[in-house]
Design a protein around this motif. Sequence first.
Motif, mmCIF file in Angstrom:
data_model
loop_
_atom_site.group_PDB
_atom_site.id
_atom_site.type_symbol
_atom_site.label_atom_id
_atom_site.label_comp_id
_atom_site.label_asym_id
_atom_site.label_seq_id
_atom_site.Cartn_x
_atom_site.Cartn_y
_atom_site.Cartn_z
ATOM 1 N N SER B 112 0.837 -1.211 0.000
ATOM 2 C CA SER B 112 0.000 0.000 0.000
ATOM 3 C C SER B 112 0.866 1.252 0.000
ATOM 4 N N ALA B 116 1.066 3.974 -2.896
ATOM 5 C CA ALA B 116 0.734 5.363 -2.559
ATOM 6 C C ALA B 116 1.802 6.306 -3.107
ATOM 7 N N GLY B 120 0.592 8.785 -5.947
ATOM 8 C CA GLY B 120 0.407 10.136 -5.426
ATOM 9 C C GLY B 120 -1.047 10.405 -5.077
ATOM 10 N N PHE B 123 -4.085 8.128 -5.460
ATOM 11 C CA PHE B 123 -4.350 7.106 -4.452
ATOM 12 C C PHE B 123 -5.236 7.736 -3.387
ATOM 13 N N THR B 124 -6.473 8.014 -3.767
ATOM 14 C CA THR B 124 -7.411 8.668 -2.857
ATOM 15 C C THR B 124 -7.791 7.702 -1.731
ATOM 16 N N ALA B 125 -8.504 8.219 -0.731
ATOM 17 C CA ALA B 125 -8.939 7.375 0.388
ATOM 18 C C ALA B 125 -9.821 6.230 -0.131
ATOM 19 N N ASP B 126 -10.700 6.529 -1.101
ATOM 20 C CA ASP B 126 -11.574 5.484 -1.636
ATOM 21 C C ASP B 126 -10.793 4.427 -2.406
ATOM 22 N N GLN B 128 -7.637 3.731 -1.839
ATOM 23 C CA GLN B 128 -6.894 3.012 -0.796
ATOM 24 C C GLN B 128 -7.794 1.958 -0.146
ATOM 25 N N ALA B 129 -9.048 2.336 0.121
ATOM 26 C CA ALA B 129 -9.980 1.400 0.753
ATOM 27 C C ALA B 129 -10.189 0.172 -0.131
ATOM 28 N N GLN B 132 -6.888 -1.931 -0.244
ATOM 29 C CA GLN B 132 -6.630 -2.653 1.007
ATOM 30 C C GLN B 132 -7.660 -3.759 1.230
#
Lengths: 143, 147
Positions: B112, B116, B120, B123-126, B128-129, B132
């Motif tokens: 991850s 990331a 850059g 790789f938004t929070a969504d 990333q979710a 992961q």
Amino acid sequence: MTLSAKDKAVVKAFWAKISSKADAIGSEALGRMLTVYPQTKTYFGHWSDTSVGSEPVVKHGKTVIRALGDAVGKIDDLVGGLAELSTLHAFKLRVDPGNFKILSHNILVAMAVNFPADFTAEVHVSVDKFLAEVAAALAVKYR
Amino acid sequence: MVQWTEFERNTIQDIFAKMDYEVVGPKALARCLVVYPWTQRYFAKFGNLYNAAAIMGNPLVAKHGVTVMNGLDKAVKNMDDIKGIYAELSVLHSEKLHVDPDNFRLLADCLSVVLAAQMGTAFTADVQAAFQKFLAVAVSSLCRQYH
């Protein structure tokens, strides 16, 4: 697992490097945590908006990262330096300590996003260790 | 069975389609060996792992990083039955390689972070979710045959 002299030097140097973007990193990390690990939202039922970039998230992210910056300055005695914050987290906030690890991971991700070239493996390991020591210091008063 | 939203499916397919396995795999595995040095226990035969520079430059580490990515690729191509696709790999990691499953999570975290750095702000929070979640499913499937 303790912080070596090298770890401390690396953390101090890297924190100096990111200082101009520290607030943004704090807010981003918190926003990521709340999105990627929705169970962490349970601590923020009093916020109208827990999305990335929202006002409470931006504000609180700043609070957290500034406290961490402060901890960098107290890196030679984190338990002593963070005693008050430990009391706060143990008796008032009662954050399950498992969440410190979760937030730490998201801080590392935010650092990687914003400083891809500087966040090398060597910096990563020292910062990860530092965040773990901070978490341990925060948990001292829990029981 | 794992439920994937359209966003999650598209995000995973997109990420892996654009990913250079030869770059990301080596970086992620090397980072894992540096950040969590006890993971080196599985790579005693890889030669020089004495410091970060040696690890990052080690060709056997790099080669194995690519192997790991190819393993993940199988899951990307079979998102609706990762459990089934990984049954043999799970037995291998348990019975032959004797890998403590906690290590899978450590490698996933490093993956991850590497992604990331690569993506850059994309790789938004969504994103990333979704990423992961995919890794968590892969890890869980890899753990399934342990007994």
